[in-house]
Design a protein around this motif. Sequence first.
Motif: not given
Length: 67
Positions: A16-19, A30-33, A53-54
């Motif tokens: 269930d990755h959400r990037i 950029f900010d990477i979530l 989360q990272a």
Amino acid sequence: MSCGRIVFAGHDRAVDHRIRCVRRGDSERFDILWRGRIAPTCVGRYRPEFRFQARIDDVPMPALPTL
């Protein structure tokens, strides 16, 4: 804000990755979530019951090669 770490031991499964990459204003930074869920399969648990989360802030856009 909490700080922690994720250690994959053996063949744990992340699903269930959400990037998301969010531009900072009009800049080229950029900010990477990243978030998802982990199943600790190394101990015989196959349901992805732990969320993670990272976030990485202020990442420069890499130079892309020209063709």
